[in-house]
Design an enzyme around this catalytic site. Structure first.
Site, PDB file in Angstrom:
ATOM      1  N   ALA A 188       0.943  -1.104  -0.144  1.00  0.00           N
ATOM      2  CA  ALA A 188       0.162  -0.112  -0.019  1.00  0.00           C
ATOM      3  C   ALA A 188       0.692   1.339   0.052  1.00  0.00           C
ATOM      4  O   ALA A 188       0.504   2.299  -0.655  1.00  0.00           O
ATOM      5  CB  ALA A 188      -0.962  -0.054   1.404  1.00  0.00           C
ATOM      6  N   ARG A 222      -7.811   6.830  -2.341  1.00  0.00           N
ATOM      7  CA  ARG A 222      -7.170   7.768  -1.723  1.00  0.00           C
ATOM      8  C   ARG A 222      -7.365   9.069  -2.019  1.00  0.00           C
ATOM      9  O   ARG A 222      -7.205  10.208  -1.387  1.00  0.00           O
ATOM     10  CB  ARG A 222      -5.624   7.658  -1.916  1.00  0.00           C
ATOM     11  CG  ARG A 222      -4.733   8.392  -0.845  1.00  0.00           C
ATOM     12  CD  ARG A 222      -3.419   7.322  -0.694  1.00  0.00           C
ATOM     13  NE  ARG A 222      -2.096   8.280  -0.478  1.00  0.00           N
ATOM     14  CZ  ARG A 222      -1.323   8.794  -1.330  1.00  0.00           C
ATOM     15  NH1 ARG A 222      -1.290   8.520  -2.665  1.00  0.00           N
ATOM     16  NH2 ARG A 222      -0.252   9.278  -0.723  1.00  0.00           N
TER      17      ARG A 222
HETATM   18 FE1  CFM Z   1       2.519  11.144   4.309  1.00  0.00          FE
HETATM   19 FE2  CFM Z   1       1.550   8.823   4.151  1.00  0.00          FE
HETATM   20 FE3  CFM Z   1       0.560  10.989   3.219  1.00  0.00          FE
HETATM   21 FE4  CFM Z   1       0.669  10.862   5.446  1.00  0.00          FE
HETATM   22 FE5  CFM Z   1      -1.581   9.543   5.480  1.00  0.00          FE
HETATM   23 FE6  CFM Z   1      -0.771   7.400   4.108  1.00  0.00          FE
HETATM   24 FE7  CFM Z   1      -1.832   9.565   2.880  1.00  0.00          FE
HETATM   25 MO1  CFM Z   1      -3.119   7.907   4.386  1.00  0.00          MO
HETATM   26  S1  CFM Z   1       2.397   9.517   5.918  1.00  0.00           S
HETATM   27  S2  CFM Z   1       0.934  12.365   4.466  1.00  0.00           S
HETATM   28  S3  CFM Z   1      -0.699  10.776   6.911  1.00  0.00           S
HETATM   29  S4  CFM Z   1       2.106   9.851   2.468  1.00  0.00           S
HETATM   30  S5  CFM Z   1      -1.614   7.425   5.729  1.00  0.00           S
HETATM   31  S6  CFM Z   1       1.222   6.760   3.650  1.00  0.00           S
HETATM   32  S7  CFM Z   1      -1.857   7.731   2.332  1.00  0.00           S
HETATM   33  S8  CFM Z   1      -3.337   9.991   4.417  1.00  0.00           S
HETATM   34  S9  CFM Z   1      -1.181  11.255   1.624  1.00  0.00           S
HETATM   35  C1  HCA Z   2      -3.177   3.191   2.881  1.00  0.00           C
HETATM   36  C2  HCA Z   2      -3.827   4.466   2.205  1.00  0.00           C
HETATM   37  C3  HCA Z   2      -4.674   5.215   3.280  1.00  0.00           C
HETATM   38  C4  HCA Z   2      -5.823   4.398   4.040  1.00  0.00           C
HETATM   39  C5  HCA Z   2      -6.692   5.237   4.656  1.00  0.00           C
HETATM   40  C6  HCA Z   2      -7.530   4.983   5.842  1.00  0.00           C
HETATM   41  C7  HCA Z   2      -5.263   6.553   2.527  1.00  0.00           C
HETATM   42  O1  HCA Z   2      -2.520   3.452   3.925  1.00  0.00           O
HETATM   43  O2  HCA Z   2      -3.074   2.233   2.302  1.00  0.00           O
HETATM   44  O3  HCA Z   2      -7.460   4.069   6.452  1.00  0.00           O
HETATM   45  O4  HCA Z   2      -8.793   5.400   5.816  1.00  0.00           O
HETATM   46  O5  HCA Z   2      -4.768   7.694   2.881  1.00  0.00           O
HETATM   47  O6  HCA Z   2      -6.013   6.489   1.573  1.00  0.00           O
HETATM   48  O7  HCA Z   2      -4.027   5.582   4.111  1.00  0.00           O
END
Ligand code: CFM
Ligand code: HCA
Length: 541
Positions: free
Chosen positions: A62, A93
């Site tokens: 993921a 996402r």
């Molecule tokens: Fe960085 Fe992430 Fe993101 Fe994040 Fe996130 Fe994520 Fe996201 Mo979900 S650390 S900021 S707080 S890239 S969990 S792996 S996917 S929201 S854009």
């Molecule tokens: C991921 C994606 C995620 C999941 C979000 C959630 C995102 O970690 O695989 O659990 O609602 O931002 O879409 O973090």
């Protein structure tokens, strides 16, 4: 005092872990700390979740495929694995993109080898080759990326060899590369970021030296994924200031952006957790300095813009940035004052990924909302404690299964953007390169910081401290709302956003005012609170 929490959370830790078996309680207790910005405590992070505990974390695949490569529109991303892995990482996402006319956009397609039982028994490489051929014949992309899922690693399919062979077979300058990002490879998404960073650097970044300058000042924005259109807002803002964003990694990105990223003069790092490896490699190899920035929160955004002005040091640019800030702040202040009438004094809890649980505290602060507890799903110690507090050598000590690639100075193309003395002088003026504060330096004394919050701990926190708004993701959303507390998704913003930049702050103020100040939640009764239900009867022993 302003920096001290006026709710006593000191007993919370004990209450959260008291039900656990002794060994589990001991382990979990290291991941739960009380914040003290003057004396930052050590926290356990980036370790394996204890089996049996319901975590909110995701997998390495993921982090690699969904998070880092997902937002690039002109690479065909093929998931080598069962169809569910491809399907559930397909645009959930809410990462957006805007191709110009005649530009391809493959993000609306879900590419997968759809592995079946027979592929597990006899191997899936042939099916992968066929999938690559088919994708090429249909779309003629510039690049194809292949992502390994758990079963691929278990049966031993070699995606790298297949990628090499197919690159040769197809020819025509196509770029094909693989990722060993099997879901189980790390303890969370975080390992996937690292794997993605390594392969981006190996296979795309630096491939094209063409400088397509539209402005004199040229930067990259790293760790920004255009969720809900955030990157559009940031791009527009820089454009207004007269600064060119060469590449955003990876929101709204293209192969060309990756290939030419090394021609920029400065890297701004938004989500450090997911892209720090690329920032470091660009610095080592090409001489581009990096500094952290935050475009979440209007004040944070103004601060980040001013940092860029200071870095380039051109009085005309600095004046232009001030003009833009002044203009953008007018609607922000109006919206903030209006929302604050209702939001001031409320409380929030934030448990998200590896940077937003920190960055979004800025927006809540602006609304007068106190963050009681916060934590990452997969942040490392530096994300909590700050890079200044922990010597960098320890930072990746816990990413054991991830290849640490050694990058050296690209002698012919290394171009120091500033001399050591210039960087030192800028540092003396308050610009910070390669270092930053973590989440804990910016939290109120007495607030609670919890890594890899378990579902049980979440319920306990809510029962005990009922925050006015809980921020997390889809796995938590409906459980929390059934408890009568509104949940704002800070991953995909529910259906909202953008929340970055000044325009985004205005959107956030409005959305939070609506959700955190709505009396309907107090009327919520879970079915089991008002209806009789049948209690399980256990067989007598
Ligand atoms: Fe960085 Fe992430 Fe993101 Fe994040 Fe996130 Fe994520 Fe996201 Mo979900 S650390 S900021 S707080 S890239 S969990 S792996 S996917 S929201 S854009
Ligand atoms: C991921 C994606 C995620 C999941 C979000 C959630 C995102 O970690 O695989 O659990 O609602 O931002 O879409 O973090």
């Amino acid at each position: 005092e302003k920096n001290i929490l006026n709710i006593d959370l000191s007993s919370a830790k004990e209450e959260l872990i008291e039900i656990y078996p002794k060994k589990v309680a001991k382990k979990r207790s290291k991941a739960i700390v009380v914040a003290d910005p003057d004396n930052i405590p050590e926290i356990q992070a980036n370790v394996r979740t204890i089996p049996g505990i319901i975590t909110q974390r995701g997998c390495t695949y993921a982090g690699c495929k969904g998070v880092v490569l997902g937002p690039t529109r002109d690479i065909i991303n093929i998931t080598h694995g069962p169809i569910g892995c491809g399907y559930y990482s397909w645009l959930t996402r809410r990462n957006q993109t805007r191709p110009s006319e005649n530009e391809p956009n493959f993000m609306t397609y879900c590419f997968s080898t759809d592995m079946q039982d027979s592929n597990i028994v006899f191997g899936g490489e042939q099916k992968l080759k066929d999938a690559i051929r088919e994708a090429y014949e249909l779309f003629h992309p510039k690049a194809i990326a292949v992502f390994s899922t758990c079963p691929v690693g278990l049966i031993g399919d070699d995606v790298h060899r297949v990628a090499r062979q197919m690159k040769e077979e197809i020819g025509n300058g196509i770029n094909i590369f693989g990722f060993s990002c099997e879901g189980y490879r790390g303890v969370s998404q975080s390992a996937g970021h690292h794997i993605a960073n390594n392969q981006l650097f190996r296979n795309l970044i630096g491939n094209d030296d063409t400088v397509n300058a539209t402005h004199k000042y040229r930067i990259n924005v790293l760790g920004e994924y255009n969720i809900g259109g955030d990157a559009f807002v940031i791009d527009e803002l820089f454009n207004k200031c007269g600064i060119q964003v060469v590449a955003t990694m990876s929101g709204n990105s293209t192969v060309e952006q990756f290939e030419t990223a090394h021609t920029a003069d400065l890297n701004l790092v938004m989500c450090h957790r997911s892209i720090n490896y690329v920032a470091e490699m660009l610095e080592t190899s090409f001489g581009i300095p990096w500094m952290k920035s935050n475009f979440i929160g209007a004040d944070a955004c103004a601060k980040s813009l001013r940092k860029v002005g200071k870095y380039f040091g051109d009085p005309e640019l600095i004046a232009r940035i001030e003009e833009v800030i002044a203009e953008e702040m007018i609607p922000v202040i109006e919206a903030r004052e209006k929302a604050k009438l209702k939001t001031n004094g409320k409380t929030a809890m934030l448990f998200v990924g590896g940077s937003r649980a920190h960055h979004y505290q800025e927006l809540f602060d602006e609304l007068g909302i106190t963050t009681l507890c916060a934590g990452y799903e997969f942040g490392h110690r530096d994300d909590y404690e700050g890079r200044r507090v922990i010597p960098s050598i320890q930072i990746d000590a816990d990413s054991r299964n991830i290849e640490q690639i050694t990058v050296t100075k690209d002698e012919t193309r290394y171009k120091p953007r500033k001399t050591e003395e210039e960087l030192k002088a800028l540092e003396a003026e308050g610009l910070e390169f390669n270092g930053y504060d973590g989440m804990m330096a910016e939290m109120k004394k007495g607030s609670l910081v919890i890594d890899d919050l378990s579902h049980y701990e979440m319920e306990k926190l809510i029962e005990k401290y009922h925050p006015d708004v809980f921020c997390a993701g889809i796995k938590e959303k409906y459980c929390v709302q059934k408890m009568g507390i509104p949940l704002k998704q800070l991953h995909n913003y529910d259906s909202g956003g953008p929340y970055a930049g000044f325009a985004g702050a205005v959107n956030f103020y409005k959305d939070i005012e609506q959700i955190a100040c709505c009396s309907i939640w107090k009327e919520m009764k879970a079915p089991w609170e008002s209806e009789e239900y049948v209690e399980a009867v256990y067989a007598a022993v």
